[in-house]
Design an enzyme around this catalytic site. Structure first.
Site, PDB file in Angstrom:
ATOM      1  CD  GLU A 247      84.905  41.957  21.336  1.00  0.00           C
ATOM      2  OE1 GLU A 247      83.769  41.786  20.880  1.00  0.00           O
ATOM      3  OE2 GLU A 247      85.521  43.040  21.314  1.00  0.00           O
ATOM      4  CG  ASP A 248      88.150  39.065  24.202  1.00  0.00           C
ATOM      5  OD1 ASP A 248      88.167  40.104  23.540  1.00  0.00           O
ATOM      6  OD2 ASP A 248      87.567  38.959  25.285  1.00  0.00           O
TER       7      ASP A 248
ATOM      8  CG  ASP B 228      79.781  40.579  29.277  1.00  0.00           C
ATOM      9  OD1 ASP B 228      80.703  40.160  30.001  1.00  0.00           O
ATOM     10  OD2 ASP B 228      79.969  41.317  28.280  1.00  0.00           O
TER      11      ASP B 228
ATOM     12  CG  HIS C  33      84.238  37.551  32.305  1.00  0.00           C
ATOM     13  ND1 HIS C  33      83.306  38.326  32.960  1.00  0.00           N
ATOM     14  CD2 HIS C  33      84.020  37.755  30.981  1.00  0.00           C
ATOM     15  CE1 HIS C  33      82.580  38.984  32.074  1.00  0.00           C
ATOM     16  NE2 HIS C  33      82.989  38.650  30.860  1.00  0.00           N
TER      17      HIS C  33
ATOM     18  CG  HIS D 225      80.239  36.393  26.807  1.00  0.00           C
ATOM     19  ND1 HIS D 225      80.491  35.749  27.985  1.00  0.00           N
ATOM     20  CD2 HIS D 225      80.761  37.635  26.956  1.00  0.00           C
ATOM     21  CE1 HIS D 225      81.125  36.557  28.800  1.00  0.00           C
ATOM     22  NE2 HIS D 225      81.313  37.717  28.201  1.00  0.00           N
ATOM     23  CG  ASP D 226      84.111  38.044  26.475  1.00  0.00           C
ATOM     24  OD1 ASP D 226      83.483  38.837  25.746  1.00  0.00           O
ATOM     25  OD2 ASP D 226      84.236  38.204  27.707  1.00  0.00           O
TER      26      ASP D 226
HETATM   27 MN    MN Z   1      82.519  39.421  28.863  1.00  0.00          MN
END
Ligand code: MN
Length: 704
Positions: free
Chosen positions: A98-99, A161, A69, A94-95
């Site tokens: 967050e993740d 995204d 992704h 980018h994630d």
């Molecule tokens: Mn994403």
């Protein structure tokens, strides 16, 4: 995105998957190396290794390794948005915050402040614009915009995204599909439109539509496919004569038959309550021509326009000149609608290759036209500021703020403030005069000018969202019929018409008195009757009976050169817009095969273009002359001696003979109309610029 994130699942086919991931990353690197950017491959490889490690073992809902992704998002960033290594790294990462367990500080240490700030911005808004509570939604949306103000790349990475998530939405649970599709239609598609990313906008809309109304989407796509062959045949027959003329004139070009997007068709069917078969602009043609000389870009568009006017009937209401006045998002093109075979209206878009690429790709297209390989921060900054101007209207109440932004994105309404801070809603296009009438009829009838952030603006000034406007009035002011041209709202027009009808007799007297002051230029009333006269009989012969000579026919496919310094110029000038050498002009061939010249943006020429397109001839100035009449309007704050300074500037510094001057004052504001003879448009522009340097002069503009 976090919804599809399910960490730490091991798989027996890991090595096979590693190969897929490696291949995807190699393709991304290839795209980057082929682009116009500096080759900073190392940092991109580092970001990839970092993200791969961070997302290790995690999968998307579809079952594929999660890292695919961020790689896909990075690829959109370079390939479809045209951004460079900083944005690619941010997209790959980018994630991560967050993740995974990695923090902002980890990214800061490894990649420095710029990349870390973009990742942080994306992380902040990736929670979704719509939370559980309405106020929180608005607050999040504001955060999104605030994060834009530090770096526009945040919004572009987020856009990429979202695009990838929409492209892979099929593997989501249905309720997630609805949520994401709704959010996409509400925020991201309009934002993409505002950013000039029309290709992405249409894709987002169609994808969202597909998931929100699968059945309707299917029906429309089927009908579009069913009618494709027939549509192609009709379009080809329509463009056949135009192709011939383009070839003869030596154009290098491409003609595309364009199909309206499924979502646009659906929207039109819904709003107009009509079946698929009645949407005429399903048919659309785009002419894209190669152009080396930028100065000829505009002329060539109008030349191609004339090719369509020959043998085709042109729809008088559907000419759109986005060349003279580009759209806010930078879109430029010439649009017309002509009657095709079987009585079908066909929309035609005429664009140069550059215009086309900017229309399709927005900012990404600019990279193509850059000669250097450096990432130009100033260009990025100025673009970012434009976007900020459009979007940043701070509101005390977060919910109002969201509403305002949404409406601004659709740009059908504007919000303006009175000096006391009262909010007024007006249709976009509304002027100072409209606002005066919106507050009170009496204010409208006595309106003299507006003041926006201490600057005087004329009645006709178009208001922008966020303007705080003071209406300046005068007791002795009375409306004239030309004010009707400055009104946009029905309310203002109706009030004004009622007044003019009642007060016609009084009005004429007042205007006569004004003329007595010594202004030889026309009164508004005379101007109106002139306009009426020209439109009633636009191209009748200028000569007296018996005087007619047989001119040879003008070749309307060639550029007609205008020679203003000849004793008898080879053209006529219409008194409605009095163009000067240097102005952008176009010509119409009259009954005597003579060329009548108008300014390109003259309102009369606009109407003539659509009604008499076959008489149009493209013109170019071949010289100057010193006896062109021009007028200038000057506004300012009155003070002792200001008039002498203005006269001194015009007659001494510019050696221009003033023919007439008409001055009126009201309170501290004065207005002056001045007319004189000049050689070309540039002189008048320079004069106006210099006049603005005189203390107290707030406005100086050529009026004819
Ligand atoms: Mn994403």
């Amino acid at each position: 995105m976090q919804d599809s994130y399910s960490p730490f699942i091991t798989t027996p086919a890991a090595s096979q998957e590693d190969k897929i991931v490696d291949a995807a990353f190699r393709e991304l690197l290839n795209c980057y190396v082929e682009s116009n950017h500096r080759k900073k491959v190392e940092i991109i490889e580092k970001a990839f290794r970092f993200a791969r490690q961070a997302h290790k073992g995690a999968r998307r809902r579809s079952g594929e390794p999660y890292i695919l992704h961020p790689i896909a998002v990075a690829r959109i960033v370079v390939e479809e948005l045209g951004l460079g290594s900083t944005s690619i790294c941010a997209a790959l990462l980018h994630d991560v915050v967050e993740d995974t367990d990695y923090t902002h500080e980890d990214i800061l240490t490894a990649f420095g402040p710029k990349i870390a700030a973009i990742v942080e911005g994306v992380t902040k808004i990736s929670g979704g614009i719509f939370g559980d509570k309405a106020s929180a939604q608005a607050e999040n949306f504001r955060k999104l915009l605030l994060s834009m103000s530090t770096d526009i790349r945040v919004i572009l990475v987020k856009m990429a995204d979202r695009l990838h998530n929409m492209r892979t939405l099929g593997s989501m649970r249905p309720e997630k599909q609805y949520k994401i599709a709704g959010e996409t239609l509400y925020v991201y598609a309009p934002l993409a439109h505002r950013l000039g990313l029309s290709k992405i906008k249409y894709e987002l809309e169609d994808l969202a539509f597909k998931y929100e109304h699968p059945q309707k989407y299917k029906e429309i796509i089927e009908k579009v496919n069913e009618t494709e062959e027939h549509r192609k045949a009709i379009v080809e027959e329509f463009v056949k004569p135009v192709r011939k003329m383009l070839d003869e004139a030596g154009f290098k070009y491409e003609i595309k038959a364009r199909v309206k997007s499924a979502y646009s068709i659906y929207k039109k069917m819904e709003t107009k309550k009509i079946p698929f078969e009645e949407i005429y602009d399903v048919y659309a043609v785009r002419v894209i021509f190669e152009n080396e000389d930028e100065a000829l870009e505009k002329i060539k568009c109008w030349q191609i326009y004339t090719f369509f006017t020959e043998g085709h009937r042109i729809h008088p209401e559907r000419l759109r000149d986005w060349i003279s006045i580009p759209k806010a998002n930078g879109y430029r093109a010439l649009h017309l609608t002509a009657m095709g075979p079987e009585g079908k209206w066909i929309e035609v878009q005429i664009r140069s290759k550059k215009m086309d690429e900017i229309a399709e790709l927005g900012y990404a297209a600019h990279w193509k036209y850059k000669t250097g390989v450096q990432e130009d921060e100033t260009e990025l900054d100025s673009w970012m500021n434009t976007i900020k101007d459009i979007l940043a209207h701070p509101e005390p109440n977060a919910m109002d703020f969201l509403d305002t932004i949404k409406l601004n994105l659709f740009s059908s309404e504007i919000y303006v403030f009175t000096p006391k801070g009262d909010l007024l809603t007006l249709p976009s296009g509304a002027t100072v005069l409209d606002m005066a009438f919106a507050i009170h009829s009496q204010l409208g009838l006595q309106c003299m000018a507006g003041k926006i952030s201490h600057k005087l603006v004329p009645l006709s000034h178009k208001l922008q969202s966020g303007d705080q406007v003071e209406i300046i009035t005068s007791q002795s002011r009375t409306p004239s019929p030309e004010w009707l041209d400055f009104c946009y709202t029905a309310k203002a027009k109706t009030r004004l018409r009622t007044y003019l009808r009642k007060a016609r007799n009084v009005d004429i007297l007042t205007l006569e008195e004004l003329d007595k002051i010594g202004n030889p230029s026309r009164t508004p009333e005379e101007k109106r009757s002139l306009v009426r006269k020209i439109l009633r009989n636009p191209f009748s012969s200028k000569k007296k009976a018996g005087e007619s000579k047989n001119n040879s026919p003008i070749d309307r496919k060639k550029v007609f050169m205008l020679f203003p310094d000849d004793k008898e110029p080879n053209y006529h000038i219409e008194s409605c817009c009095s163009p000067l050498p240097g102005d952008d002009v176009l010509g119409f061939v009259n009954e005597d095969e003579e060329v009548v010249v108008h300014k390109v943006d003259c309102p009369i020429a606009m109407r003539l273009k659509s009604a008499y397109g076959s008489r149009l001839v493209v013109t170019q100035w071949a010289g100057n002359s010193s006896n062109f009449m021009s007028t200038v309007a000057i506004d300012g704050i009155d003070r002792l001696g200001i008039l002498e300074e203005i006269v001194d500037m015009v007659s001494s510094k510019f050696s221009i003979n003033i023919r007439s001057m008409n001055i009126s004052t009201s309170r501290e504001v004065f207005h002056c109309d001045m007319s004189f003879n000049v050689d070309r448009a540039e002189t008048v522009n320079q004069l106006c610029e210099n006049l603005l340097h005189i203390k107290g002069v707030k406005f100086a503009k050529r009026t004819s």
